[in-house]
Design a protein around this motif. Structure first.
Motif, PDB file in Angstrom:
ATOM      1  N   UNK A  25       7.892   6.716  25.380  1.00 15.64           N
ATOM      2  CA  UNK A  25       7.843   8.115  24.949  1.00 15.64           C
ATOM      3  C   UNK A  25       9.085   8.887  25.379  1.00 15.64           C
ATOM      4  N   UNK A  26       9.735   8.436  26.453  1.00 13.46           N
ATOM      5  CA  UNK A  26      10.924   9.127  26.950  1.00 13.46           C
ATOM      6  C   UNK A  26      12.068   9.079  25.941  1.00 13.46           C
ATOM      7  N   UNK A  27      12.055   8.052  25.084  1.00 12.22           N
ATOM      8  CA  UNK A  27      13.123   7.902  24.091  1.00 12.22           C
ATOM      9  C   UNK A  27      12.749   8.499  22.738  1.00 12.22           C
ATOM     10  N   UNK A  28      11.543   9.075  22.649  1.00 13.71           N
ATOM     11  CA  UNK A  28      11.068   9.672  21.406  1.00 13.71           C
ATOM     12  C   UNK A  28      10.968  11.184  21.575  1.00 13.71           C
ATOM     13  N   UNK A  29      10.965  11.890  20.467  1.00 15.02           N
ATOM     14  CA  UNK A  29      10.802  13.341  20.500  1.00 15.02           C
ATOM     15  C   UNK A  29       9.391  13.686  20.055  1.00 15.02           C
ATOM     16  N   UNK A  30       8.580  14.135  21.018  1.00 15.01           N
ATOM     17  CA  UNK A  30       7.211  14.537  20.694  1.00 15.01           C
ATOM     18  C   UNK A  30       6.473  13.407  19.970  1.00 15.01           C
ATOM     19  N   UNK A  31       6.528  12.204  20.559  1.00 11.07           N
ATOM     20  CA  UNK A  31       6.004  11.028  19.881  1.00 11.07           C
ATOM     21  C   UNK A  31       4.679  10.524  20.426  1.00 11.07           C
TER      22      UNK A  31
END
Length: 315
Positions: free
Chosen positions: A208-214
Motif C-alpha cells: 500500500x505504501x507504493x499505491x495512492x489510496x489503494x
C-alpha cells in the motif's frame, strides 16, 4: 446501471498433457478468464489485447464473440498465439513451459491501445503475463491517461516463473506498474516469487505504501483471502466446492467477481463501507467455489452467485 470494463493481457492456449502422453489444447490466460467472468457477471466488457489470425486465434476470437466480449476491429495480429505447455515433471508434479516470443498479445503500441480504449470506462484490468518489462512503454502511458480521467485500475500480479531470463527486471516491472493501481490482487505464492519473504499479510500491507489510496487483495489458498487497506483487514474463509472439479481459473473468477460486486456497490475505494468490502470478498469467494465445482475455468453468472448466496442464507 451497466458498468463498462476493459481487459488487457494474454489469451493463450494451454497444451495440457494427458495420461497417454498426448497434449490437449484449452483456451486460457488469466486476463482472458477475467474478461469471460466480467461478461458473465453482466458487465460491458472489452478485450483489448491483439488476437492472432492463426487457427488458435480464430478459436479465441470465436470464444470471445460467444461470451459477448467486445473487441476492437483492428485487434487481429500476424504474430502467433502464445502457448503454455503443461506437463508433469520428473517428480510427478505439474510444471509448465511458456512460449512467449513474437506472440500476438504483445503486438501492440501505447498509441494503438489508447485509441482502442472504450469511452466512459469504469475499470481497466490487466495483469499476469502483461506485466513484463517490454510492456512498460505500453502500459505506463495508458495507465497515466486513465488515472487522469479517474478510471479505476486493477492488477492481478500472478507472477509466472520463467517468463523473463532476468527475473529481477521482471519483478521491478511489476513493482512499477503496481504504483498505478487502485486495487491489486496478490497471492502468498506471488510474494515468494517476487523474493518477498515474511508474513504475507504484512508484506501485502507494505504494498500500500507504493499505491495512492489503494487496496490489496491477498489470497492464501485453503486459508482464504483478505482485503487490506490502510485502516482495515477483512478475512474471508474458503467456501468448499461440492462436488469438486478442479481449480483452473479459480483466482481469476474470484477477483473478477469481487471487482464486479465492488463496482455494483460503488465500493472500489478504501473509503467504502466495511460491509460492502466484506460482502464483495464473500461474493468473490463464493463465485470461485462455484467455478471449482466444475472442470476447467467456467465462471458463474451474477444470478448463479446470488442463488448460491440465497441457499447459504436459508441453510
Amino acid at each position: 446501471m451497466t458498468f463498462k470494463v476493459a481487459v488487457f493481457g494474454e489469451a493463450l492456449f494451454d497444451m495440457i498433457e494427458q495420461e497417454n502422453g498426448d497434449y490437449r489444447p484449452f483456451i486460457g490466460g488469466s486476463p482472458y478468464n477475467v474478461a469471460r467472468s466480467f461478461s458473465r457477471q453482466g458487465l460491458n466488457c472489452s478485450y483489448l489485447s491483439p488476437i492472432s489470425n492463426d487457427s488458435f486465434g480464430d478459436k479465441i476470437y470465436n470464444s470471445a464473440t460467444i461470451e459477448n466480449i467486445h473487441m476492437p476491429q483492428n485487434n487481429r495480429s500476424f504474430q502467433a498465439t502464445s502457448l503454455a505447455l503443461v506437463y508433469k515433471n520428473e517428480q510427478g508434479n505439474p510444471d509448465y513451459r511458456l512460449y512467449r516470443k513474437s506472440v500476438a498479445d504483445l503486438d501492440i503500441s501505447a498509441d494503438r491501445l489508447l485509441s482502442n480504449l472504450p469511452e466512459d470506462l469504469d475499470l481497466f484490468h490487466t495483469g499476469s503475463l502483461a506485466l513484463v518489462p517490454e510492456m512498460l512503454d505500453v502500459l505506463i502511458p495508458v495507465m497515466t491517461a486513465l488515472k487522469s480521467k479517474g478510471v479505476k485500475i486493477s492488477i492481478d500480479v500472478n507472477v509466472r516463473k520463467g517468463v523473463e531470463i532476468d527475473h529481477a527486471k521482471y519483478v521491478s516491472a511489476i513493482a512499477q506498474l503496481i504504483t498505478y493501481a487502485d486495487i491489486v490482487k496478490v497471492s502468498d505464492e506471488d510474494l515468494l516469487l517476487q523474493d518477498l519473504v515474511g508474513d504475507p499479510q504484512e508484506l501485502a500491507s507494505n504494498m500500500l505504501k507504493d499505491m495512492t489510496n489503494g487496496m490489496v487483495v491477498l489470497t492464501l489458498g485453503e486459508d482464504g483471502a483478505h482485503i487490506i487497506t490502510e485502516n482495515i483487514n477483512i478475512k474471508q474463509a474458503v467456501y468448499k466446492a461440492v462436488p469438486m472439479g478442479d481449480t483452473v481459473g479459480a483466482g481469476d473468477t474470484f477477483f473478477s467477481s469481487m471487482l464486479a460486486q465492488l463496482l455494483r456497490d460503488n465500493a472500489l475505494t478504501p473509503a467504502a463501507e466495511k460491509e460492502h468490502l466484506a460482502y464483495a470478498l464473500k461474493y468473490g469467494s463464493l463465485a470461485a467455489s462455484i467455478n471449482v465445482s466444475k472442470i476447467g475455468c467456467q465462471p458463474p453468472t451474477h444470478a448463479e452467485v446470488l442463488s448460491k448466496l440465497d441457499e447459504l442464507c436459508c441453510a
